[in-house]
Design a protein around this motif. Sequence first.
Motif, mmCIF file in Angstrom:
data_model
loop_
_atom_site.group_PDB
_atom_site.id
_atom_site.type_symbol
_atom_site.label_atom_id
_atom_site.label_comp_id
_atom_site.label_asym_id
_atom_site.label_seq_id
_atom_site.Cartn_x
_atom_site.Cartn_y
_atom_site.Cartn_z
ATOM 1 N N THR A 88 0.818 -1.218 0.000
ATOM 2 C CA THR A 88 0.000 0.000 0.000
ATOM 3 C C THR A 88 0.857 1.277 0.000
ATOM 4 O OG1 THR A 88 -0.127 -0.170 2.386
ATOM 5 C CG2 THR A 88 -1.984 -1.061 1.146
ATOM 6 N N ASP A 89 2.195 1.146 -0.045
ATOM 7 C CA ASP A 89 3.065 2.329 -0.081
ATOM 8 C C ASP A 89 3.353 2.719 -1.542
ATOM 9 O OD1 ASP A 89 4.537 -0.313 0.169
ATOM 10 O OD2 ASP A 89 6.058 0.999 -0.722
ATOM 11 N N MET A 90 3.782 3.964 -1.733
ATOM 12 C CA MET A 90 3.987 4.471 -3.103
ATOM 13 C C MET A 90 5.044 3.682 -3.865
ATOM 14 S SD MET A 90 1.823 6.607 -4.110
ATOM 15 C CE MET A 90 2.392 6.685 -5.776
ATOM 16 N N ASP A 91 6.136 3.301 -3.170
ATOM 17 C CA ASP A 91 7.199 2.548 -3.867
ATOM 18 C C ASP A 91 6.636 1.272 -4.498
ATOM 19 O OD1 ASP A 91 8.991 4.414 -3.179
ATOM 20 O OD2 ASP A 91 9.961 3.252 -1.555
ATOM 21 N N SER A 92 5.847 0.549 -3.704
ATOM 22 C CA SER A 92 5.282 -0.717 -4.220
ATOM 23 C C SER A 92 4.331 -0.448 -5.367
ATOM 24 C CB SER A 92 4.503 -1.457 -3.137
ATOM 25 O OG SER A 92 5.266 -1.640 -2.008
ATOM 26 N N ARG A 113 -10.184 3.984 -2.956
ATOM 27 C CA ARG A 113 -9.833 3.520 -1.613
ATOM 28 C C ARG A 113 -11.000 2.753 -0.992
ATOM 29 N NH1 ARG A 113 -8.016 7.358 2.479
ATOM 30 N NH2 ARG A 113 -9.858 8.477 1.780
ATOM 31 N N SER A 114 -10.871 1.432 -0.930
ATOM 32 C CA SER A 114 -11.911 0.637 -0.279
ATOM 33 C C SER A 114 -11.679 0.678 1.220
ATOM 34 C CB SER A 114 -11.849 -0.807 -0.761
ATOM 35 O OG SER A 114 -12.130 -0.852 -2.130
ATOM 36 N N GLY A 118 -6.163 4.735 5.624
ATOM 37 C CA GLY A 118 -4.767 5.044 5.268
ATOM 38 C C GLY A 118 -4.485 6.539 5.222
ATOM 39 N N GLN A 119 -3.224 6.880 5.052
ATOM 40 C CA GLN A 119 -2.828 8.289 5.044
ATOM 41 C C GLN A 119 -3.188 8.985 3.742
ATOM 42 O OE1 GLN A 119 -1.156 9.811 7.715
ATOM 43 N NE2 GLN A 119 -1.749 7.910 8.746
ATOM 44 N N MET A 120 -3.030 8.257 2.639
ATOM 45 C CA MET A 120 -3.180 8.902 1.328
ATOM 46 C C MET A 120 -4.613 8.865 0.823
ATOM 47 S SD MET A 120 0.067 7.748 -0.967
ATOM 48 C CE MET A 120 0.138 6.045 -0.425
ATOM 49 N N ASP A 151 -6.894 -0.398 -6.391
ATOM 50 C CA ASP A 151 -7.921 -0.494 -5.360
ATOM 51 C C ASP A 151 -7.190 -0.728 -4.035
ATOM 52 O OD1 ASP A 151 -10.255 -0.801 -4.010
ATOM 53 O OD2 ASP A 151 -10.909 -2.621 -5.060
ATOM 54 N N VAL A 152 -7.262 0.270 -3.150
ATOM 55 C CA VAL A 152 -6.476 0.190 -1.918
ATOM 56 C C VAL A 152 -7.285 -0.504 -0.819
ATOM 57 C CG1 VAL A 152 -5.127 1.506 -0.235
ATOM 58 C CG2 VAL A 152 -5.427 2.392 -2.569
ATOM 59 N N LEU A 153 -6.808 -1.644 -0.366
ATOM 60 C CA LEU A 153 -7.442 -2.353 0.754
ATOM 61 C C LEU A 153 -6.574 -2.147 1.995
ATOM 62 C CD1 LEU A 153 -8.663 -3.772 -1.857
ATOM 63 C CD2 LEU A 153 -9.101 -5.672 -0.353
ATOM 64 N N GLU A 154 -6.930 -2.804 3.094
ATOM 65 C CA GLU A 154 -6.217 -2.559 4.341
ATOM 66 C C GLU A 154 -4.734 -2.953 4.257
ATOM 67 O OE1 GLU A 154 -8.227 -4.271 7.636
ATOM 68 O OE2 GLU A 154 -6.797 -3.502 9.111
#
Length: 394
Positions: A88-92, A113-114, A118-120, A151-154
């Motif tokens: 979930t980080d930008m690098d990844s 963002r599901s 998170g911060q972003m 799709d951002v999950l936990e």
Amino acid sequence: MPEKPEYDGIVIHFGELWLKGRNRHDFINALMRNIRLALPGEYADRLEKMRDRLMLNVRSSEDVGACMDALSNIFGISWFAPFRKSGTDMDSMISMANSFFSNGENVKIEPHRSYKMGQMTSKDIVSNFIKRQAELKFVPEKLGDKKLYIDVLEDFCIVHSKKRIGLGGLPVGTSGKAVVLLSGGIDSPVAAYYALKRGLEPVYLHFYAYGTIEEFYGTKMPKILNSLLKYYPRARVYAVPVHLFQISAMKEQQKYEVVLFKKFIYETAHIISERENAKVIVTGESLGQVSSQTAENLAATSQGIRCLIFRPLLGFDKQEIITKSKELGMYDISIMPYKDACSLRSRNPVTRISPSALESIYSRAGMEQIPRQSIEKASVGFWNGKSIERGPSQ
Ligand code: ATP
Ligand code: MG
């Protein structure tokens, strides 16, 4: 050449988000059951529900195509896509995104963002991609012709770029069962498709004019059944010989044969609907298409049938039905020669018969017992792709 990503799985989204409470639960369970029935064997255990989506874990990239093909025939799916997981980080996210595209492609980034803790925000994700453009193989563009979905999950992100639109509709079974009157013609297989699309589980009923069931297996009908099997593989079939009807019908004037046949098939479908616990009968009729399909004849032939009759093609022109039949890959089978169950077709069939007139001709020809007697001679069971396998009703 772009690097081909090794997919981790396929993400499956169902539409119909208005579904609430128990409905929603039944919808998702039926969808999962139908997907499991359609997938290659070893995949049944690899399907899981994750919040508002389903995920299928694939073992190898080679299996992705076969699984995608199976999913493309399942009602209740709004879209699906092969995906890879990233952190979930930008690098990844950036290194994963790079594996999807070739150099210089214009790509629109679509984060979702599901998991909202998170911060972003979604905007942050897009602006981070733009800030770090130098690290990207592609060009992030608002109007990019390719898309990158994140799709951002936990604990991880689902990253994909090739959404495939599903068939929509409702999972087969969520609207109950229907006896589907299936002929060898163009219309009824298309009607069956639309009935399945709205969640009806089919029990196919066909009347055949061949001497034996083995002869019937040698006709085009197995191909018609197979063309529908991909939308629901656990369908029951009643193949009913039509000779008892034909013997009775010979006692009457030819002009009545078509309406008598219609009444006979509705009566038979009605008995089967009670046996199979089906609430609906489906036919391929379209208003006014042929003489037996005038409003008067439809009313007379279905008089006394205490079962809902759905005619999904009622408002279709023949040309529209043909176009759909071609799109579904059914047309070439439907126009193959076949011995019609109603073989003595009159040149001047009655176009307007009253229910009472039809009723009295039907009983004068001694037809009341013919539906039950014909069902006794029917072959009944699940369709296995080649023949009817006897088995208990569900
Ligand atoms: P189709 O193209 O589906 O054969 P059609 O234009 O030939 O339809 P009809 O012969 O009036 O029209 O049949 C109307 C409907 O009655 C069919 O769509 C089908 O649902 C049902 N039907 C007709 N013949 C049979 C049969 N042999 N077995 C089962 N159902 C039949
Ligand atoms: Mg026909």
